[in-house]
Design an enzyme around this catalytic site. Structure first.
Site, mmCIF file in Angstrom:
data_model
loop_
_atom_site.group_PDB
_atom_site.id
_atom_site.type_symbol
_atom_site.label_atom_id
_atom_site.label_comp_id
_atom_site.label_asym_id
_atom_site.label_seq_id
_atom_site.Cartn_x
_atom_site.Cartn_y
_atom_site.Cartn_z
ATOM 1 N N CYS A 90 32.367 -7.280 23.403
ATOM 2 C CA CYS A 90 32.534 -8.358 24.377
ATOM 3 C C CYS A 90 31.440 -8.269 25.446
ATOM 4 O O CYS A 90 31.278 -7.219 26.081
ATOM 5 C CB CYS A 90 33.913 -8.282 25.026
ATOM 6 S SG CYS A 90 34.226 -9.617 26.201
ATOM 7 N N LYS A 140 34.615 -3.796 16.272
ATOM 8 C CA LYS A 140 33.625 -4.877 16.333
ATOM 9 C C LYS A 140 32.583 -4.518 17.382
ATOM 10 O O LYS A 140 32.920 -4.235 18.531
ATOM 11 C CB LYS A 140 34.286 -6.213 16.682
ATOM 12 C CG LYS A 140 33.345 -7.411 16.609
ATOM 13 C CD LYS A 140 34.093 -8.727 16.837
ATOM 14 C CE LYS A 140 33.202 -9.928 16.584
ATOM 15 N NZ LYS A 140 32.115 -10.054 17.568
ATOM 16 N N HIS A 161 27.942 -7.978 15.076
ATOM 17 C CA HIS A 161 27.354 -9.248 15.511
ATOM 18 C C HIS A 161 25.864 -9.000 15.737
ATOM 19 O O HIS A 161 25.496 -8.106 16.502
ATOM 20 C CB HIS A 161 28.028 -9.725 16.799
ATOM 21 C CG HIS A 161 27.543 -11.059 17.266
ATOM 22 N ND1 HIS A 161 28.068 -11.700 18.361
ATOM 23 C CD2 HIS A 161 26.597 -11.900 16.792
ATOM 24 C CE1 HIS A 161 27.459 -12.858 18.539
ATOM 25 N NE2 HIS A 161 26.551 -12.988 17.592
ATOM 26 N N ASN A 203 28.076 -10.828 11.204
ATOM 27 C CA ASN A 203 28.526 -11.966 12.010
ATOM 28 C C ASN A 203 27.337 -12.566 12.757
ATOM 29 O O ASN A 203 26.557 -11.835 13.363
ATOM 30 C CB ASN A 203 29.610 -11.504 12.986
ATOM 31 C CG ASN A 203 30.017 -12.569 13.998
ATOM 32 O OD1 ASN A 203 30.110 -12.301 15.184
ATOM 33 N ND2 ASN A 203 30.237 -13.785 13.535
ATOM 34 N N GLY A 204 27.231 -13.897 12.696
ATOM 35 C CA GLY A 204 26.190 -14.572 13.466
ATOM 36 C C GLY A 204 25.536 -15.714 12.714
ATOM 37 O O GLY A 204 24.988 -15.523 11.630
ATOM 38 N N ASP A 205 25.633 -16.932 13.272
ATOM 39 C CA ASP A 205 24.881 -18.115 12.823
ATOM 40 C C ASP A 205 25.297 -18.664 11.461
ATOM 41 O O ASP A 205 24.506 -19.314 10.787
ATOM 42 C CB ASP A 205 23.369 -17.817 12.777
ATOM 43 C CG ASP A 205 22.814 -17.415 14.124
ATOM 44 O OD1 ASP A 205 23.476 -17.712 15.135
ATOM 45 O OD2 ASP A 205 21.733 -16.796 14.184
ATOM 46 N N ALA A 249 32.577 -17.277 13.430
ATOM 47 C CA ALA A 249 33.108 -17.531 14.772
ATOM 48 C C ALA A 249 32.848 -18.978 15.184
ATOM 49 O O ALA A 249 33.665 -19.860 14.911
ATOM 50 C CB ALA A 249 32.491 -16.542 15.760
#
Length: 630
Positions: A376, A415, A445, A477-479, A500
């Site tokens: 986060c 994560k 990420h 994770n990403g795009d 996401a």
């Protein structure tokens, strides 16, 4: 010639390539939207806004100010001297209950119940008076009544006509009521009994206490390592190198250790759950809906499950709030029966609170895994050492992971991001350590905390980390916004992909990936998705005024992402990329154009199609500024 210039201009600005016949200007776009709405008889309450009887405050985010040219090689700053941030701070916060001046007492809604407050009760008991002042019903049918055979909100329901007799009595459908009898549709609710025990601090955390004693006994040392690693704490190993009891169980000389540290196995050793005996979850090759703060609520997850999401996870919950028995925080742990592979995500910065929270979740909820949020980026979380802050506090991170693993009967996942600073990746240093700590799965990420959601995710780095993580599954994770993006991601060494923002922009992305196609979904189909969300929201938050406005608020938050979607049939180049800004365009029909509007007032209009007119003095400002469009 004009088309070529336009295309070049679009490329420079980072806009998506739209077919020339659909291009329009900002002024023409909003003129078309406003004229079309007026033709349909735009009314936001029982009285027209023009009468001045209904004031609506729909605040627009401040337009982004152009960056100043950098001087002397320094970082670029906004004219007011502040960095660009990803959220609108100091948003107007209006409780949904303020929209209802007269509220009916629960004792009247539940006809067999007597009001415990008597004459001091501040709610209404006169049914006729309440019905006279109650806002008009939103629709003719009640989703709760049609689905479950009864509506628990009775006369307070905004669809009350569907299940109310002329003498103000509520009706039921006996067959449906019987079908749902004894069935738990939503799990993990906080009981009053547990809430009171948490508030009085009378809940016992036996396993956590055992683990935390070892930390206090070794506070001046490097800390317990486990897994046979030699440290200052003494570890006994057999000739094969296997430890009988890990260092976490060592007690101080002044007290009796919880189990014998040498010799044959004791009953305590046998009864204790071994790592190999914990619940096993096969994460590989699954589509994982990311835990999304605010927007990743239970109704939204239900929508994504319908489109093929395999793994769902609750919104990030703060461990201290869970331990205090806060109802709003426990609501983030709720699980719908359709979520067959479900986990919860917690954040914290101290081993004691995180370990106790894990034991609490293990004992009182039904989950398939628990996830630690160490990615986060927001200041509130990072500055206290949680979220991304854990990545730089490896000793605390290790103690948290080992402590939670000690008390959990389900897998523990983590994560993370690439690191804290943009050009200083540290995930590759942490991953080998986390493998030794005992995590069951890692999600990476491909951006640093400093990047937030700007620039592209680094999938080459994710691939490198995936190889280092083996045999522990690592999700990237990403795009991811199309099945082509997903296929390229799967060509790396990742075990699966987490989605996401792509799911917020187009929740049908899970269907596209599983069927390997681009879905040119119509505006009518997208409105049906919003209808499903509305029904799920009314079921989850309630069909009274409070529930209706709660559902509306979360729908508007979602629409702030959904408006970025560009229909496949309008694209000159397929697929749309997540970092491409949608230009102003005219859709193939009015609804498609309306759904493309990034004006908050138009999102409110869409919500009024499904949830009726907004209340008096309604206001809304979206949470995110979408800095990814820089």
């Amino acid at each position: 010639m004009e088309t070529a210039e336009r295309r070049a201009d679009v490329a420079v600005k980072g806009e998506a390539a739209i077919k020339p016949e659909f291009h329009t200007t900002k002024e023409k776009f909003h003129e078309f939207i406003d004229s079309g709405w007026q033709e349909q008889g735009d009314k936001t309450s029982e009285n027209d806004i023009a009468d001045g009887t209904n004031e609506i405050s729909v605040e627009q985010p401040e337009p982004k100010k152009p960056k100043l040219e950098p001087e002397d090689g320094k970082n670029t700053w906004k004219p007011d001297g502040k960095r660009l941030r990803g959220q609108n701070k100091s948003r107007p916060h209006t409780k949904p209950t303020t929209y209802e001046e007269n509220r009916l007492c629960v004792s009247v809604i539940q006809t067999n119940k007597e009001c415990i407050h008597g004459a001091k009760c501040r709610f209404m008991h006169d049914i006729a008076e309440y019905m006279a002042s109650k806002p008009a019903d939103i629709g003719e049918s009640c989703y709760l009544y049609d689905t479950f055979g009864k509506c628990g909100y009775g006369l307070a329901c905004r669809f009350a006509k569907a299940h109310t007799t002329p003498d103000f009595r509520t009706t039921e459908k006996a067959d449906l009521v019987k079908a749902y009898e004894g069935r738990t549709v939503v799990k993990n609710s906080l009981s009053k009994e547990l809430q009171n025990r948490l508030r009085k601090r009378s809940v016992a955390f036996k396993k956590s206490t055992e683990y935390l004693k070892t930390l206090s006994n070794n506070k001046d040392e490097k800390g317990p390592r486990g897994n046979g690693d030699v440290c200052k704490a003494e570890v006994f190993a057999d000739p094969k190198g296997e430890t009988h009891v890990s260092a976490e169980l060592q007690a101080s000389p002044d007290e009796q250790p919880p189990v014998k540290t040498v010799g044959p196995l004791t009953d305590a050793d046998v009864i204790k759950l071994r790592p190999c005996e914990k619940k096993q979850v096969d994460f590989r090759d699954k589509l994982y809906l990311a835990p999304l703060t605010t927007c990743g609520n239970l109704p939204f997850r239900r929508v994504c499950k319908r489109f093929g999401a395999d793994i769902t996870c609750g919104e990030m919950a703060m461990c201290t709030n869970l331990l205090q028995g806060q109802q709003s925080e426990w609501a983030l742990l709720k699980r719908h029966e359709s979520e067959d592979l479900f986990g919860v995500q917690v954040e914290g910065c101290f081993p004691d609170t995180m370990t106790r929270c894990a034991e609490l979740i293990n004992s009182y909820t039904d989950v398939d895994f628990v996830d630690i949020n160490s990615g986060c980026p927001i200041d509130l979380v990072y500055k206290k050492g949680a979220g991304c802050g854990l990545m730089t506090r490896t000793r605390k991170f290790e103690q948290i992971v080992k402590g939670m693993n000690y008390v959990l009967d389900v897998p523990l996942t983590v994560k993370i991001r690439t690191g804290v600073h943009e050009k200083s990746n540290i995930a590759h240093k942490l991953i080998p350590e986390m493998k030794n700590w005992g995590v069951s799965m890692i999600t990476l990420h491909g951006r640093s905390r400093e990047q937030r959601y700007t620039k592209l995710a680094d999938w080459d780095y994710i691939n490198t980390c995936a190889k280092m993580a083996s045999p522990v599954p690592l999700f990237g994770n990403g795009d991811i916004l199309s099945y082509e993006d997903a296929m390229k991601a799967r060509e790396t060494g990742v075990s699966g992909i987490m989605i996401a923002r792509g799911a917020l922009i187009k929740p049908w992305i899970f269907t596209e990936i599983k069927e390997s196609r681009h879905w040119d979904i119509s505006s009518g189909e997208r409105l049906d998705i919003l209808k499903d969300f509305t029904n799920f929201g009314l079921e989850h938050w309630g069909s009274d005024t409070w529930g209706v406005e709660k559902t509306r608020t979360f729908m508007l938050e979602w629409l702030s992402f959904m408006c970025r979607y560009i229909p496949v049939g309008l694209l000159e180049r397929v697929p749309q990329k997540i970092n491409e800004r949608p230009p102003y365009y005219s859709g193939r029909n009015y609804l498609e154009s309306l759904m493309a509007s990034q004006n908050v007032g138009d999102w409110v209009r869409i919500s009024e199609m499904l949830l009726g007119p907004v209340p008096k003095k309604f206001n809304f400002l979206p949470k995110h500024k979408a800095n990814a469009y820089k």
